[in-house]
Design a protein around this motif. Sequence first.
Motif, PDB file in Angstrom:
ATOM      1  N   UNK A  84       0.852  -1.276  -0.257  1.00  0.00           N
ATOM      2  CA  UNK A  84      -0.074   0.104   0.020  1.00  0.00           C
ATOM      3  C   UNK A  84       0.964   1.305   0.103  1.00  0.00           C
ATOM      4  N   UNK A  85       2.197   1.291   0.429  1.00  0.00           N
ATOM      5  CA  UNK A  85       3.046   2.291   0.195  1.00  0.00           C
ATOM      6  C   UNK A  85       3.275   2.926  -0.860  1.00  0.00           C
ATOM      7  N   UNK A  86       3.298   4.357  -1.052  1.00  0.00           N
ATOM      8  CA  UNK A  86       3.600   4.919  -2.247  1.00  0.00           C
ATOM      9  C   UNK A  86       4.956   5.573  -2.025  1.00  0.00           C
ATOM     10  N   UNK A  87       6.133   5.163  -3.000  1.00  0.00           N
ATOM     11  CA  UNK A  87       7.224   5.770  -2.492  1.00  0.00           C
ATOM     12  C   UNK A  87       7.497   7.300  -2.670  1.00  0.00           C
ATOM     13  N   UNK A  88       8.174   7.792  -1.832  1.00  0.00           N
ATOM     14  CA  UNK A  88       8.396   9.369  -1.947  1.00  0.00           C
ATOM     15  C   UNK A  88       8.829   9.961  -3.169  1.00  0.00           C
ATOM     16  N   UNK A  89       9.019  11.106  -3.191  1.00  0.00           N
ATOM     17  CA  UNK A  89       9.410  11.974  -4.411  1.00  0.00           C
ATOM     18  C   UNK A  89      10.995  11.716  -4.583  1.00  0.00           C
ATOM     19  N   UNK A  90      11.603  11.438  -3.549  1.00  0.00           N
ATOM     20  CA  UNK A  90      13.017  11.081  -3.584  1.00  0.00           C
ATOM     21  C   UNK A  90      13.438   9.811  -4.417  1.00  0.00           C
ATOM     22  N   UNK A  91      12.770   9.021  -4.412  1.00  0.00           N
ATOM     23  CA  UNK A  91      12.726   7.845  -5.400  1.00  0.00           C
ATOM     24  C   UNK A  91      12.824   8.185  -6.989  1.00  0.00           C
ATOM     25  N   UNK A  92      11.949   9.016  -7.185  1.00  0.00           N
ATOM     26  CA  UNK A  92      11.922   9.475  -8.536  1.00  0.00           C
ATOM     27  C   UNK A  92      12.927  10.510  -9.095  1.00  0.00           C
ATOM     28  N   UNK A 259      16.240  11.722   3.828  1.00  0.00           N
ATOM     29  CA  UNK A 259      16.398  11.462   2.383  1.00  0.00           C
ATOM     30  C   UNK A 259      15.677  12.492   1.552  1.00  0.00           C
ATOM     31  N   UNK A 260      14.398  12.465   1.627  1.00  0.00           N
ATOM     32  CA  UNK A 260      13.678  13.164   0.783  1.00  0.00           C
ATOM     33  C   UNK A 260      13.695  14.683   0.853  1.00  0.00           C
ATOM     34  N   UNK A 261      13.948  15.094   1.962  1.00  0.00           N
ATOM     35  CA  UNK A 261      14.397  16.717   1.998  1.00  0.00           C
ATOM     36  C   UNK A 261      15.758  17.076   1.707  1.00  0.00           C
ATOM     37  N   UNK A 262      16.609  15.936   1.592  1.00  0.00           N
ATOM     38  CA  UNK A 262      17.941  16.453   1.107  1.00  0.00           C
ATOM     39  C   UNK A 262      17.698  16.186  -0.567  1.00  0.00           C
ATOM     40  N   UNK A 263      17.169  15.270  -0.903  1.00  0.00           N
ATOM     41  CA  UNK A 263      17.165  15.032  -2.693  1.00  0.00           C
ATOM     42  C   UNK A 263      16.376  16.245  -3.333  1.00  0.00           C
ATOM     43  N   UNK A 264      15.275  16.655  -2.635  1.00  0.00           N
ATOM     44  CA  UNK A 264      14.777  17.949  -2.948  1.00  0.00           C
ATOM     45  C   UNK A 264      15.743  19.106  -3.129  1.00  0.00           C
ATOM     46  N   UNK A 265      16.215  19.191  -2.002  1.00  0.00           N
ATOM     47  CA  UNK A 265      17.070  20.417  -1.906  1.00  0.00           C
ATOM     48  C   UNK A 265      18.096  20.460  -3.139  1.00  0.00           C
ATOM     49  N   UNK A 266      18.603  19.070  -3.375  1.00  0.00           N
ATOM     50  CA  UNK A 266      19.738  18.891  -4.462  1.00  0.00           C
ATOM     51  C   UNK A 266      19.042  19.198  -5.737  1.00  0.00           C
ATOM     52  N   UNK A 267      17.751  18.709  -5.963  1.00  0.00           N
ATOM     53  CA  UNK A 267      17.198  18.745  -7.327  1.00  0.00           C
ATOM     54  C   UNK A 267      16.895  20.320  -7.535  1.00  0.00           C
TER      55      UNK A 267
END
Length: 267
Positions: A84-92, A259-267
């Motif tokens: 049921x879990x949807x991967x967060x934005x960092x995966x994409x 993870x997601x916080x850092x990956x979004x900043x890197x993006x």
Amino acid sequence: MSDDLARAAELIHGAGALLVCAGAGMGVDSGLPDFRGDEGFWRAYPPYAGLGLSFEELADPRHFADDPDLAWGFYGHRLELYRKTVPHRGFELLREWGEKKPGGVRVFTSNVDGQFQVAGFAHVAEAHGSIHYLQCLDGCTDDIWPAGDVHVDLDETTMRARPPLPSCPRCGGLARPNILMFGDFEWVPTRSQAQLDELTAWRRRQRDLTVVELGAGQAVPTVRRYAELASAATGALVRINPREPQIRHGRGVSIAAGAVETLVKLA
């Protein structure tokens, strides 16, 4: 942008290939429970607190023989949770960055949840197996088969599974997840080993590889060791970890955040 973030972005942008190494912390931003320490585990699964059972005790293959309702209650619940879990934005983001590289992207993970496959990654090496595959508990065969049609009926008050439990299609005996558990000498590693062999062959072809490690702690250091090995020649390691970000000998970039916080900043 901080100096560490700028250096990490430079390493990722300039890489010819990307290797993602992920531990349990990668799934926390998708809403998956953090099993770090007994308190964290018991917050996720209160019935086990009353029984005084830790994650390490439940993740023991002997329960499938001694108390299969208890064992499949735990793993059946996790199977449905992961489905049921949807991967967060960092995966994409990681997949998009990697697919633009000449050498592409690969994943090495100790996670058994299958989140990278759901997020569209084509090449994932699952070092500890996958909850989405099963094997025979009695070892009548070394076959590994998908758990796609398995649905465990669970009493959520007691966290025990109700019969019928998953069975081996060959002998009719009890099945278990194809996961490397604690003190596990019966795990069938062939599926994971084939993935690891493919990853090793791919790594040997890369000359400018950057490793991005996320959510990998020191308690079970499988992922950290692999990331350090893969980046040893160049020091092109980006370690993202809110609790244990330290890097030995300064061989890489350390970012103390999720993870997601850092990956979004890197993006």
